[in-house]
Design a protein around this motif. Structure first.
Motif, PDB file in Angstrom:
ATOM      1  N   LEU A 170       0.765  -1.092   0.001  1.00 32.31           N
ATOM      2  CA  LEU A 170      -0.106  -0.068   0.034  1.00 32.31           C
ATOM      3  C   LEU A 170       0.921   1.290  -0.052  1.00 32.31           C
ATOM      4  CD1 LEU A 170      -2.720  -0.828   2.877  1.00 32.31           C
ATOM      5  CD2 LEU A 170      -2.907  -1.137   0.322  1.00 32.31           C
ATOM      6  N   ASP A 171       0.447   2.102  -0.881  1.00 29.63           N
ATOM      7  CA  ASP A 171       1.076   3.495  -0.578  1.00 29.63           C
ATOM      8  C   ASP A 171       0.721   4.279   0.553  1.00 29.63           C
ATOM      9  OD1 ASP A 171       2.386   3.426  -3.242  1.00 29.63           O
ATOM     10  OD2 ASP A 171       0.555   4.430  -4.033  1.00 29.63           O
ATOM     11  N   GLU A 172       1.731   4.503   1.409  1.00 27.45           N
ATOM     12  CA  GLU A 172       1.506   5.281   2.747  1.00 27.45           C
ATOM     13  C   GLU A 172       1.873   6.658   2.520  1.00 27.45           C
ATOM     14  OE1 GLU A 172       2.058   3.323   6.801  1.00 27.45           O
ATOM     15  OE2 GLU A 172       4.131   4.611   6.384  1.00 27.45           O
ATOM     16  N   SER A 206      -3.317   5.260   4.459  1.00 29.41           N
ATOM     17  CA  SER A 206      -3.214   4.440   3.412  1.00 29.41           C
ATOM     18  C   SER A 206      -4.680   3.974   2.700  1.00 29.41           C
ATOM     19  CB  SER A 206      -2.454   3.057   3.652  1.00 29.41           C
ATOM     20  OG  SER A 206      -1.111   3.442   3.995  1.00 29.41           O
ATOM     21  N   ASP A 207      -4.665   3.820   1.616  1.00 34.41           N
ATOM     22  CA  ASP A 207      -5.759   3.422   0.707  1.00 34.41           C
ATOM     23  C   ASP A 207      -5.901   1.892   0.499  1.00 34.41           C
ATOM     24  OD1 ASP A 207      -7.142   6.029   1.167  1.00 34.41           O
ATOM     25  OD2 ASP A 207      -6.101   6.569  -0.567  1.00 34.41           O
ATOM     26  N   TYR A 208      -6.983   1.181   1.004  1.00 35.71           N
ATOM     27  CA  TYR A 208      -7.107  -0.114   0.629  1.00 35.71           C
ATOM     28  C   TYR A 208      -7.833  -0.257  -0.648  1.00 35.71           C
ATOM     29  CZ  TYR A 208      -5.509  -1.915   5.010  1.00 35.71           C
ATOM     30  OH  TYR A 208      -4.732  -2.106   6.316  1.00 35.71           O
ATOM     31  N   PRO A 209      -7.405  -1.286  -1.565  1.00 37.61           N
ATOM     32  CA  PRO A 209      -8.075  -1.517  -2.744  1.00 37.61           C
ATOM     33  C   PRO A 209      -9.733  -1.922  -2.269  1.00 37.61           C
ATOM     34  CG  PRO A 209      -6.359  -2.677  -2.911  1.00 37.61           C
ATOM     35  CD  PRO A 209      -6.306  -2.028  -1.476  1.00 37.61           C
ATOM     36  N   ASN A 268     -12.536   2.990   2.741  1.00 37.29           N
ATOM     37  CA  ASN A 268     -11.133   2.266   2.711  1.00 37.29           C
ATOM     38  C   ASN A 268      -9.909   2.908   3.274  1.00 37.29           C
ATOM     39  OD1 ASN A 268     -11.150   4.358   0.637  1.00 37.29           O
ATOM     40  ND2 ASN A 268      -9.928   3.282  -0.783  1.00 37.29           N
ATOM     41  N   ARG A 269     -10.020   3.923   3.698  1.00 39.26           N
ATOM     42  CA  ARG A 269      -8.726   4.618   4.217  1.00 39.26           C
ATOM     43  C   ARG A 269      -8.397   4.032   5.612  1.00 39.26           C
ATOM     44  NH1 ARG A 269      -7.533  10.477   2.313  1.00 39.26           N
ATOM     45  NH2 ARG A 269      -7.013   9.190   0.550  1.00 39.26           N
TER      46      ARG A 269
END
Length: 119
Positions: free
Chosen positions: A3-5, A22-25, A89-90
Motif C-alpha cells: 500500500l502507498d503510505e 493508506s488506501d485499501y483497494p 477504504n482509508r
C-alpha cells in the motif's frame, strides 16, 4: 500487497508525532473483515518499532472502527501510543513516540484526541 503510505510527522522537544494514511483497494475490503485490517496494521506497527503490545482497546471515530494501542519498545525506555481507524477504504494511524514519563501527559492526550475527519 503493498500500500502507498502517506506520512506527516513532527518532532517536539520530548516526543515525536506521526500521522499516516493508506488506501485499501475496494476488492480487499469486500473479502476482509475491518477488524482484521486493523489487527494487521497494529501488528505491522509493533514490528516496525520492534516493540511489544501492552494495551489495546476497541474505539470508534464516529461510525468508523478503530483501535487504541500502547506499545512499549524493547529497550523499555519509550512508549508508542496510537490510534488506528478504518474510515471507508482509508486506514489512518495517529502515533506518538515518547518517554514513559510523559506518555500519558495532557499534551499527548490532547494530540491523540484532536484527530477528526472533515467532510
Amino acid at each position: 500487497g503493498v500500500l502507498d503510505e502517506h506520512q506527516f510527522s513532527r518532532d517536539q522537544n520530548s516526543y515525536a508525532c506521526l500521522v499516516t494514511y493508506s488506501d485499501y483497494p475496494e476488492a480487499v475490503l469486500k473479502i476482509t473483515d475491518p477488524g482484521k485490517l486493523l489487527d494487521s496494521a497494529r501488528d505491522i506497527t509493533i514490528s516496525d518499532v520492534q516493540g511489544k503490545l501492552v494495551g489495546e482497546s476497541a474505539i470508534m471515530l464516529g461510525s468508523y472502527p478503530g483501535r487504541d494501542v500502547k506499545i512499549i519498545l524493547q529497550q523499555d525506555t519509550a512508549i508508542v501510543r496510537g490510534r488506528l481507524y478504518l474510515a471507508g477504504n482509508r486506514l489512518y494511524q495517529i502515533l506518538v513516540l515518547s518517554s514513559k514519563e510523559i506518555a500519558y501527559s495532557n499534551e499527548i492526550n490532547q494530540f491523540l484526541d484532536s484527530f477528526r475527519l472533515l467532510q
